[in-house]
Design an enzyme around this catalytic site. Structure first.
Site, mmCIF file in Angstrom:
data_model
loop_
_atom_site.group_PDB
_atom_site.id
_atom_site.type_symbol
_atom_site.label_atom_id
_atom_site.label_comp_id
_atom_site.label_asym_id
_atom_site.label_seq_id
_atom_site.Cartn_x
_atom_site.Cartn_y
_atom_site.Cartn_z
ATOM 1 N N GLY A 13 0.572 -1.408 0.111
ATOM 2 C CA GLY A 13 -0.064 0.016 -0.300
ATOM 3 C C GLY A 13 0.777 1.312 -0.313
ATOM 4 C CG ASN A 15 1.150 3.079 -5.526
ATOM 5 O OD1 ASN A 15 1.163 4.790 -6.257
ATOM 6 N ND2 ASN A 15 1.976 2.565 -6.083
ATOM 7 N NE ARG A 92 -8.490 -12.740 -7.978
ATOM 8 C CZ ARG A 92 -8.150 -13.705 -8.185
ATOM 9 N NH1 ARG A 92 -7.025 -14.509 -7.916
ATOM 10 N NH2 ARG A 92 -9.553 -14.577 -8.859
ATOM 11 C CG ASN A 108 -3.748 -0.384 -12.241
ATOM 12 O OD1 ASN A 108 -3.751 -0.853 -11.610
ATOM 13 N ND2 ASN A 108 -3.270 -1.014 -13.373
ATOM 14 C CG HIS A 110 1.581 -1.558 -15.298
ATOM 15 N ND1 HIS A 110 1.963 -3.235 -15.234
ATOM 16 C CD2 HIS A 110 2.785 -1.454 -16.707
ATOM 17 C CE1 HIS A 110 2.619 -3.425 -15.658
ATOM 18 N NE2 HIS A 110 2.776 -2.954 -16.346
ATOM 19 C CD GLU A 143 -14.938 -6.350 -20.414
ATOM 20 O OE1 GLU A 143 -14.539 -7.983 -20.147
ATOM 21 O OE2 GLU A 143 -16.250 -5.861 -19.496
ATOM 22 C CB VAL A 145 -3.813 -7.225 -17.754
ATOM 23 C CG1 VAL A 145 -3.268 -7.370 -16.977
ATOM 24 C CG2 VAL A 145 -4.929 -8.967 -17.650
ATOM 25 C CG ASP A 146 -1.306 -3.816 -16.516
ATOM 26 O OD1 ASP A 146 -2.008 -3.604 -15.705
ATOM 27 O OD2 ASP A 146 -0.797 -4.890 -16.619
ATOM 28 C CD GLU A 175 4.551 2.439 -9.296
ATOM 29 O OE1 GLU A 175 3.735 2.429 -8.943
ATOM 30 O OE2 GLU A 175 5.803 1.770 -9.338
HETATM 31 C C1 GRF Z 1 2.908 -1.096 -8.153
HETATM 32 O O1 GRF Z 1 4.574 -0.805 -8.729
HETATM 33 C C2 GRF Z 1 1.511 -0.782 -9.247
HETATM 34 O O2 GRF Z 1 2.277 -0.171 -10.218
HETATM 35 C C3 GRF Z 1 1.684 -1.864 -8.815
HETATM 36 O O3 GRF Z 1 1.888 -2.445 -8.189
HETATM 37 C C4 GRF Z 1 2.601 -2.064 -7.049
HETATM 38 C C5 GRF Z 1 1.959 -2.046 -5.918
HETATM 39 O O4 GRF Z 1 2.870 -1.397 -4.977
HETATM 40 N N1 GRF Z 1 -0.009 -2.065 -9.590
HETATM 41 P P1 GRF Z 1 1.725 -1.008 -3.322
HETATM 42 O O5 GRF Z 1 1.615 -2.019 -2.928
HETATM 43 O O6 GRF Z 1 1.152 0.485 -4.118
HETATM 44 O O7 GRF Z 1 3.620 -0.491 -1.880
#
Ligand code: GRF
Length: 203
Positions: A13, A15, A92, A108, A110, A143, A145-146, A175
């Site tokens: 967590g 982010n 998921r 999302n 990535h 729908e 992925v990424d 991020e």
């Molecule tokens: C991040 O690298 C994000 O880009 C990816 O999963 C990771 C999550 O990291 N989708 P955190 O749980 O936010 O530290």
């Protein structure tokens, strides 16, 4: 418009923390209405609690289908009047059920410059390929992925001596910068979708 944000997590967590801090500092006009994890041991649940955000654990096991689980997710999010869903390390795949419940409101992050290196282990994929630049992408979820329309990207150099860990750390710093900023663009109502292109996004 103040976002009523639902954040979906599965892990540590960081982010989520960046989003919570940005909201607390008023850089992000959002109320974190619910932090939902599919895993009871996700470290992000503690992060949420420390910041006073409500949490819920909804394990994905035991549902007849992906759609059935997503139906339960939608119910939990609606119960908190969530209007925008941010995936932050949620592991998921989503079905159309959740996407149809929140059309154009699921985003999302990535750890690569999409459309390069979608899926798992994006940092390792970048190292294996030998790119000199990689980065992070915030995008609307569809729908695949990424795959959805891109709201924000940040570029990160790859160093000769990088390991997956050192590269991941450098990307993560970006991020944490672009995710709250992209969500704030959504809050401001400045984003517009023209086909696949998001107009008004961050460079
Ligand atoms: C991040 O690298 C994000 O880009 C990816 O999963 C990771 C999550 O990291 N989708 P955190 O749980 O936010 O530290």
């Amino acid at each position: 418009m103040t976002l009523n944000l639902g954040v979906l997590i599965s892990g540590r967590g960081t982010n989520l923390r960046a989003i919570l801090v940005a909201a607390a500092e008023r850089r992000l006009d959002a109320r974190i209405a619910l932090v939902l994890s599919n895993r009871p041991d996700a470290g992000g649940l503690e992060v949420a609690t420390r910041h006073g955000a409500p949490t819920q654990v909804l394990p994905h096991q035991g549902y007849a289908s992906r759609a059935a689980y997503d139906g339960a997710l939608v119910e939990a999010l609606r119960a908190r009047a969530v209007d925008t869903v941010a995936l932050a390390g949620f592991d998921r795949l989503l079905s159309g059920v959740l996407l149809k419940a929140f059309p154009g409101r699921v985003v999302n992050i990535h750890p690569a410059l999409l459309p390069a290196f979608p899926g798992l282990h994006a940092q390792r994929q970048a190292l294996d390929y030998g790119v000199r630049l990689t980065g992070a992408t915030v995008h609307f979820v569809d729908e695949e992925v990424d795959h959805g329309p891109i709201i924000a990207q940040a570029v990160v150099p790859v160093r000769d001596d990088d390991t997956e860990e050192t590269l991941a750390e450098r990307i993560l710093a970006e991020e944490h910068r672009i995710y709250p900023a992209a969500l704030q663009l959504l809050a401001s109502g400045r984003l517009r979708l023209e086909g696949r292109r998001v107009v008004g996004g961050l460079p």
